[in-house]
Design an enzyme around this catalytic site. Structure first.
Site, mmCIF file in Angstrom:
data_model
loop_
_atom_site.group_PDB
_atom_site.id
_atom_site.type_symbol
_atom_site.label_atom_id
_atom_site.label_comp_id
_atom_site.label_asym_id
_atom_site.label_seq_id
_atom_site.Cartn_x
_atom_site.Cartn_y
_atom_site.Cartn_z
ATOM 1 C CG ASP A 142 19.852 1.135 3.116
ATOM 2 O OD1 ASP A 142 19.313 2.213 2.973
ATOM 3 O OD2 ASP A 142 20.657 1.130 4.033
ATOM 4 C CE LYS A 176 23.927 -0.227 4.388
ATOM 5 N NZ LYS A 176 22.511 -0.824 4.515
ATOM 6 C CE LYS A 198 23.320 2.481 6.487
ATOM 7 N NZ LYS A 198 21.961 1.947 6.503
#
Lengths: 475, 274, 319
Positions: C156, C219, C255
C-alpha cells in the site's frame, strides 16, 4: 458474485384504513349520495369505499367554508392562524410514517419517495406558510392585503398529499377557507388530513374535503359561492376551467401539463447528469408534470450518455411500492396505463427505437417498465404529447441555440433542465428557456420557499414561496 | 407531618450550551437567590463559544433554524408557570412565546423580502442575499424581563448570528430560566450565551472585543456608558444598534430593523454566455 | 468526456511519456458535481439490506477486511495476535470466513508472515514512507523492496500529494511506475489520500493517474488525516475504475480505508459497489475495507443474525 437484496417491506400495520369514508364538511365526516371504491394500483386490492360528492354536497361544503370565512377564519388575527398551521405541520411530522404508507398504498409510489420526498415537503410547506400568516404586510403586496374568501381547489393524483399542502397551506395562511377535491383515484391521504385538521382543533369549515371525480370538480369550480379556483392537472381540464370562470370574478391559478427538456451539453458532469436524467423521468413513475420527459443531448456525446443511461436504467428496481428498496412503483390507474401504452405504441409505430432494461413486472396491478425512445424527432407524438409515465424521448442537438430552440418548441413551458460545467452557459440557456422552473445540474427539486408554475399552456400563477401568496390575496 | 423542604435552584451562567458558575467565583443576591456575577473573563469565554458556534448555525438551513426557534416557543409555552412564579406576568410570557413564533417564521422568509435579483445593465446574473454578520453582543433591556430579552435575542439568531447577552442585572432569574428553555430546544450550544451580573463589567469588554461583529445596546440606560460602548465598538467597526428608549413598547410589531441591522448583504455577479 | 468512451478500447499507455499529455488527459476528464455525487451516495445509503441479504453482505465484508494496525506502538506480539485473528476471526464459529489481508508497517511484516504462512490471507504492507510520502524516491523504493522481501504480497503506497496538488503529474506518475516495478509480483495499492485532495475532480484525476501508472488497486486514505474514506469519494473512485476498465479492458480494485466502523457503514459500501460497478467487483480480489474496529462489529452482527440476540464487545477478541 450476485448481491440480491432480500425483500424489505415497510409495515402497513401503522395505518388504519376505514372501510368507508364520508365527506369532510364543516369539521365533520358526513354521508353523501354515492360510494365508489379506491384501489391499491400495485395489487388492484380495494382499500376503502369513498363518497362521491354530488352538487348538493358541494354546495353544503361551499356554504360551510363561507360561514367559517365570515365568522371565524377571516376575522382571526394572522398570529393565531399561524399557530393552527404550525400545529398541522407538527402533526404531519409526527404522523409522517403513517401518511407515507397510506400514500404509497393508494397511489402506487415507492415508499422511499413518499417517506423521503413527499412527506418532508408536506410538513415543510405548512411550516413555511404558517410563518407567512402573521407577516402578510411584509410580503410585498401592499400594507394590508386581504384574503379572497372561499377557495375551490382541485388536485391531481400524482402527489396527493403534497398537492393538498401546496393548495391548502397558502390559502389558509392568507386567510381564505377552502373546499378541496382530491383526485378520484387517490383520496385517502386527504381524508386522513381531514382527521389531522380535527386533531389540530382547526375551526369547523375552514377546510372541507369533497371526494369525487370530474363532475364533483366541475360542480365545485362552477359554484357561484367560490371566490378563487386553484387547479393542478391536465391542460385540457385547465382550459375548460378557464372557460367556465369567464365572466365571473373568480381569481384562477392553473398548474398544468409539461413536456420538459433536459438539456445535456458535452461538458456536463456526466455521472451526475445521468442521475439527473433518471430522476427527471423515472421519479414517481414519471407521473410528474415537470418531468424531464425530453432528453436533449449534444450529438457529440450522445452515444456515451445513452450507454451510461441504459446501464443505470438496468439498476432501477421496479415493484412493490412498500418495499424500501423499490425505485419505480406502480402506474396509478388502469386508465393511465392505457394512455402510456397508447403513446408508447405510437412512438414505436412512428419509427423511434424503443428500449427497456430487462425487468420483471408483477402480474397483478398496473405496471410499465422504464422505457426510452431514441431516434426521436420533433415531429413524433412522444416528443410532443405529455405521456405522464416512465417514458423518455431522446433527441440530439448540435449547438446551444439549437438546444434552446428545440426545448422551447412546445406549447408547454413548465420546467427545464441544463447540464454543463460552465456557469455562464447555464445562465445564458436559462435566460432563453420559456419555462417556469429551470434546474441546472439537478432536477426535480422542490422547496416551499421556491415558486413553481408554468409558462404558456402549462398554466398561470405560481405556487410556493412569497409568490405563492399572491394567488390567495386580493392583489 | 412536617412540611416538605423545597430543593432550591442555582442560577448560573449559560456559555457554550453548558451552565458554568462565574470563573470569578462571585455571585449576587436577587429575589433571595444567588446569581453568578460574570467577570470579564466570562465575557471572553462566551465570545469564544459564540464564535465556535457561528459556522454550524449560520451554515444550517433556514428551515432548520426556523424549526428550532419554533421548538423554543413550544418549550417556553410548557414552562409558562415557571416564569409566572418568578413574577413575569402571564401575558408577557404569552407575548414572548408568540415572539419566538413570529421570528421562527422569518428564518426562511427574510432573504426573500430583503434580498433579490438586480436588473443590472449587461449580460450578468446579479443577486443580492443577506448573510449573518457573525457574533453579536447584546445588552438586554432592563425590562420587561422576558419579553425584552426574547425581543433582542430572537432577531439576532434567526438569521444565523450567534449572541453573547448581558442579561438585565435586576431581573436575571427570568434570563437564566430562558437559558434553560434554550438548552432543551435543540438549539446548538454556543448560539446563545448568557451572562448575568453588572453591565458595567461585561459590556465594555464585549464592546471592545475584536472578535465581536456587532453590538446591540438595547438595555443601556446610561447615555455616557452608551457613548463609551459605541466608541469602543468603533475600533473594529462593529455594527451598532443604539439604546432602546426605556419607555419603548415591546409588545408591538417588531418590524425588520433588528434583523436587518445584524446582516451583511452579499451581491454575486456572474456572466451569461455560451 | 472522451476519456470514458466505452465503445472502443483505447491505448492510453503513451500518456505517461509527457507531462503535457498527462495534464491534457486528466483535465479533460468529465467534472464531478459535488452536490449530485453526494446525493447519489446518500441515496444508495438508504437501501435496506435485511435477513439473507444482510448475512451474505456480512460474510463478504469480513472476507474483504484488510485487518490493519499502523501504530508506532506496534510490536511483534501485537501483530501476531492480529494475524491470528485474521485467520480465525470468530474462534467460536468455524463457519466464519477469514479476512482478506493483514496490513502492517514493513518492520512488522516478518512477524505476520510467520503466522499467515500457508494460509489464503494476504499480507499487505504500507510502504513509500507512509503516511506522508515525504522521503527521497530511493528511500521509498527501498522501503517497498524490503517489505516484499520480508513476505508482503501486497504493497500500500502513498502518492506524492504535494506534487499532485502542485500539478506535477509526471512526478507522481513516475513514482507509481517505479514503485510498481519495485513490487515485483506483489499487488500495488495506491493510496490517494483523498482527504488532502479536497475536491472530487481531484479524486477522479488522481484515480486515473494511479491506474494509468499501473496501480492494481486505488485506495482512499492512510487513516492518518482527519478525513478518511467517505461514500461519495468511494463513489467517484468506483466510477473511475468502471470507466477505466471500459476504456482499457483492465480491471482495478478499490479500497476505502479509515472511518468505516460498523456493519451498517460496510453494507452501504457494498450496495454502492453493487449499483455502481456491479458483481465483478464484489470480491475480495477487487474490493477491500481498510479497517480495524469494523471486524468486531461485523462479527457481532453475524452472531445476532444466527442467534437472534444482540451481542457485546466482551464476547469477541480485542486483537
Amino acid at each position: 458474485m450476485m448481491f440480491e437484496y432480500a425483500p424489505a417491506p415497510e409495515s402497513r400495520a401503522i395505518v388504519d384504513i376505514r372501510s368507508s369514508y364520508g365527506l369532510f364538511i364543516d369539521g365533520k365526516f358526513v354521508d353523501g349520495e354515492t360510494l365508489d371504491k379506491t384501489v391499491n394500483p400495485a395489487t388492484e386490492e380495494v382499500l376503502a369505499e369513498v363518497t362521491w360528492a354530488g352538487t348538493q354536497d358541494v354546495d353544503r361544503a361551499v356554504r360551510a367554508a363561507r360561514k367559517a370565512y365570515d365568522k371565524v377564519w377571516g376575522p382571526m388575527p394572522g398570529r393565531d392562524r399561524a399557530k393552527y398551521l404550525f400545529r398541522i405541520a407538527r402533526i404531519v411530522q409526527e404522523r409522517s410514517r403513517e401518511l407515507a404508507v397510506l400514500e404509497s398504498l393508494d397511489n402506487g409510489k415507492p415508499i422511499r419517495e413518499s417517506r423521503d420526498v413527499d412527506l418532508p415537503l408536506v410538513a415543510a410547506h405548512f411550516f413555511y406558510y404558517a410563518g407567512w400568516a402573521d407577516k402578510l404586510p411584509y410580503a410585498g403586496f401592499g400594507a394590508e392585503p386581504r384574503p379572497l374568501g372561499v377557495a375551490a381547489q382541485v388536485i391531481p393524483w400524482n402527489f396527493p398529499l403534497l398537492m393538498l399542502a401546496w393548495k391548502v397551506a397558502p390559502a389558509l395562511a392568507a386567510g381564505n377557507t377552502v373546499v378541496l377535491k382530491p383526485a378520484e383515484t387517490t383520496p385517502l391521504t386527504a381524508l386522513l388530513f381531514a382527521e389531522i385538521c380535527q386533531q389540530a382543533d382547526l375551526p369547523a369549515g375552514v377546510v372541507n374535503i369533497v371526494t369525487g371525480a370530474g363532475d364533483t370538480g366541475r360542480a365545485l369550480v362552477e359554484h357561484p359561492g367560490v371566490d378563487k379556483v386553484a387547479f393542478t392537472g391536465s391542460t385540457e381540464v385547465g382550459k375548460a376551467i378557464a372557460r367556465s370562470v369567464a365572466g365571473t370574478g373568480k381569481k384562477v391559478t392553473l398548474e398544468l401539463g409539461g413536456k420538459a427538456a433536459n438539456i445535456v451539453y458535452d461538458d456536463a458532469p456526466v455521472d451526475q447528469a445521468v442521475e439527473g436524467i433518471v430522476n427527471g423521468i423515472f421519479f414517481n413513475q414519471g407521473h410528474v408534470c415537470c418531468a424531464g420527459s425530453r432528453l436533449l443531448v449534444q450529438e457529440n456525446v450522445a452515444e456515451q450518455v445513452l450507454d451510461a443511461l441504459k446501464r443505470r436504467m438496468a439498476l432501477l428496481r421496479v415493484g412493490d411500492p412498500l418495499d424500501k428498496n423499490t425505485d419505480v412503483g406502480a402506474i396509478n390507474s388502469a386508465a393511465q396505463l392505457a394512455r402510456i401504452r397508447e403513446l408508447s405504441d405510437a412512438g414505436a409505430a412512428e419509427g423511434a427505437q424503443r428500449w427497456s432494461p430487462p425487468c420483471e413486472l408483477p402480474e397483478r396491478g398496473f405496471w410499465f417498465a422504464p422505457t426510452i425512445f431514441t431516434g426521436v424527432t420533433q415531429a413524433h407524438r412522444v416528443a410532443r404529447e405529455e405521456i405522464f409515465g416512465p417514458v423518455l424521448s431522446v433527441l440530439t442537438f448540435r449547438t446551444p441555440a439549437e438546444a434552446v430552440e428545440k426545448a422551447n418548441n412546445t406549447p408547454y413551458g413548465l420546467s427545464a433542465g441544463i447540464w454543463t460545467d460552465k456557469g455562464s452557459r447555464i445562465l445564458w440557456t436559462a435566460d432563453r428557456l420559456r419555462a417556469g422552473v429551470v434546474w441546472a445540474n439537478t432536477f426535480n427539486k422542490f422547496d416551499p420557499t421556491s415558486p413553481f408554475g408554468g409558462y404558456k399552456e402549462s398554466g398561470y400563477g405560481r405556487e410556493g414561496g412569497r409568490h405563492g401568496l399572491e394567488a390567495y390575496l386580493n392583489v | 407531618m412536617s412540611e416538605r423542604v423545597a430543593v432550591r435552584k442555582t442560577y448560573k451562567l449559560f456559555i457554550g450550551g453548558k451552565f458554568p458558575r462565574s470563573e470569578s467565583g462571585r455571585s449576587y443576591l436577587v429575589q433571595d437567590s444567588n446569581v453568578s456575577l460574570a467577570s470579564r473573563k466570562d465575557a471572553r469565554d462566551a465570545v469564544v463559544a459564540a464564535r465556535a458556534a457561528v459556522k454550524g448555525w449560520a451554515g444550517a438551513t433556514a428551515y432548520n433554524r426556523g424549526q428550532i426557534l419554533y421548538r423554543v416557543a413550544e418549550m417556553l409555552e410548557g414552562r409558562r408557570e415557571q416564569f409566572v412564579a418568578l413574577g413575569v406576568p402571564g401575558d408577557e410570557v404569552d407575548a414572548a412565546v408568540d415572539r419566538w413564533v413570529w421570528y421562527a417564521g422569518w428564518a426562511d422568509k427574510l432573504p426573500q423580502v430583503y434580498g433579490g435579483a438586480n436588473p443590472v445593465a449587461g449580460p450578468y446574473f446579479n443577486l443580492s442575499a443577506p448573510e449573518p454578520t457573525g457574533v453579536v453582543a447584546v445588552v438586554a433591556p432592563e425590562s420587561p424581563a422576558l419579553l425584552g430579552l426574547v425581543s433582542v435575542i430572537a432577531p439576532a439568531i434567526v438569521t444565523g448570528n450567534t449572541v453573547v447577552v448581558a442579561a438585565s442585572p435586576s431581573a436575571p432569574l427570568a434570563a437564566v430560566t430562558l437559558a434553560e428553555v434554550l438548552a432543551t430546544s435543540d438549539l446548538p450550544g454556543g448560539v446563545v450565551n448568557l451572562l448575568t451580573g453588572r453591565i458595567t463589567e461585561t459590556a465594555p469588554t464585549l464592546a471592545a472585543h475584536l472578535d465581536v461583529n456587532a453590538i446591540d445596546l438595547a438595555g443601556v440606560a446610561d447615555p455616557e456608558l452608551a457613548t463609551d460602548l459605541e466608541a469602543r465598538a468603533a475600533e473594529n467597526l462593529k455594527r451598532v444598534l443604539r439604546p432602546t428608549p426605556a419607555d419603548h413598547d415591546w409588545t408591538g410589531d417588531p418590524g425588520l430593523g433588528r434583523m436587518t441591522a445584524l446582516l451583511e448583504t452579499k451581491t454575486v455577479w456572474h456572466p451569461k454566455g455560451v | 468526456m472522451t476519456a470514458t468512451t466505452t465503445s472502443a478500447r483505447s491505448d492510453l499507455s503513451e500518456l505517461g511519456r509527457s507531462e503535457t499529455a498527462l495534464r491534457t488527459f486528466l483535465h479533460g476528464l468529465p467534472g464531478v458535481d459535488q452536490v449530485g455525487a453526494e446525493q447519489r451516495a446518500a441515496q444508495l445509503g438508504t437501501r435496506s439490506i435485511k435477513t439473507t441479504a444482510k448475512a451474505q453482505a456480512i460474510d463478504l465484508a469480513i472476507r474483504m477486511v484488510d485487518l490493519t494496525t499502523l501504530e508506532g506502538a506496534d510490536t511483534p506480539g501485537k501483530v501476531r495476535a492480529l494475524a491470528a485473528k485474521a485467520l480465525r476471526p470468530d474462534p467460536a464459529d468455524p463457519t466464519c470466513p477469514h479476512v482478506g489481508a493483514v496490513c502492517v508497517y514493513p518492520a512488522m511484516v516478518p512477524h505476520v508472515a510467520e503466522v499467515l504462512r500457508g494460509s489464503a490471507v494476504h499480507l499487505a504492507s504500507v510502504a513509500t514512507a507512509f503516511p506522508s510520502g515525504q522521503a527521497p524516491l530511493d528511500v521509498k523504493l527501498a522501503d517497498t523492496r524490503a517489505a516484499v522481501a520480508a513476505g508482503a504480497d501486497e504493497i500500500d503506497m502513498v502518492i506524492n500529494r504535494g506534487a499532485f496538488l502542485a500539478g506535477r503529474y509526471q512526478e507522481v506518475y513516475d513514482e507509481i511506475v517505479a514503485t510498481k516495478e519495485a513490487c515485483g509480483d506483489a499487488h500495488l495499492k495506491v493510496i490517494l489520500e483523498t482527504g488532502e485532495l479536497a475536491t472530487y475532480d481531484n479524486v477522479r484525476r488522481a484515480s486515473w493517474l494511479a491506474m494509468l501508472a499501473g496501480g492494481d488497486f486505488i485506495k482512499t486514505s492512510t487513516g492518518k488525516v482527519p478525513v478518511a474514506a467517505t461514500l461519495p469519494v468511494t463513489l467517484v473512485m468506483l466510477e473511475a475504475v468502471r470507466d477505466f476498465r471500459a476504456a482499457t479492458g483492465r480491471q482495478v480494485g478499490v479500497k476505502p480505508a479509515g472511518g468505516i466502523k460498523n456493519t451498517k457503514d460496510a453494507i452501504k459500501y457494498l450496495v454502492m459497489v453493487n449499483e455502481t460497478v456491479g458483481g465483478d467487483w464484489l470480491d475480495p480480489d477487487w474490493f477491500r475495507f481498510g479497517a480495524s474496529s469494523l471486524l468486531n462489529d461485523l462479527l457481532m452482527q453475524r452472531t445476532k443474525l444466527t442467534t437472534g440476540t444482540y451481542s457485546g464487545p466482551d464476547y469477541f477478541t480485542l486483537d
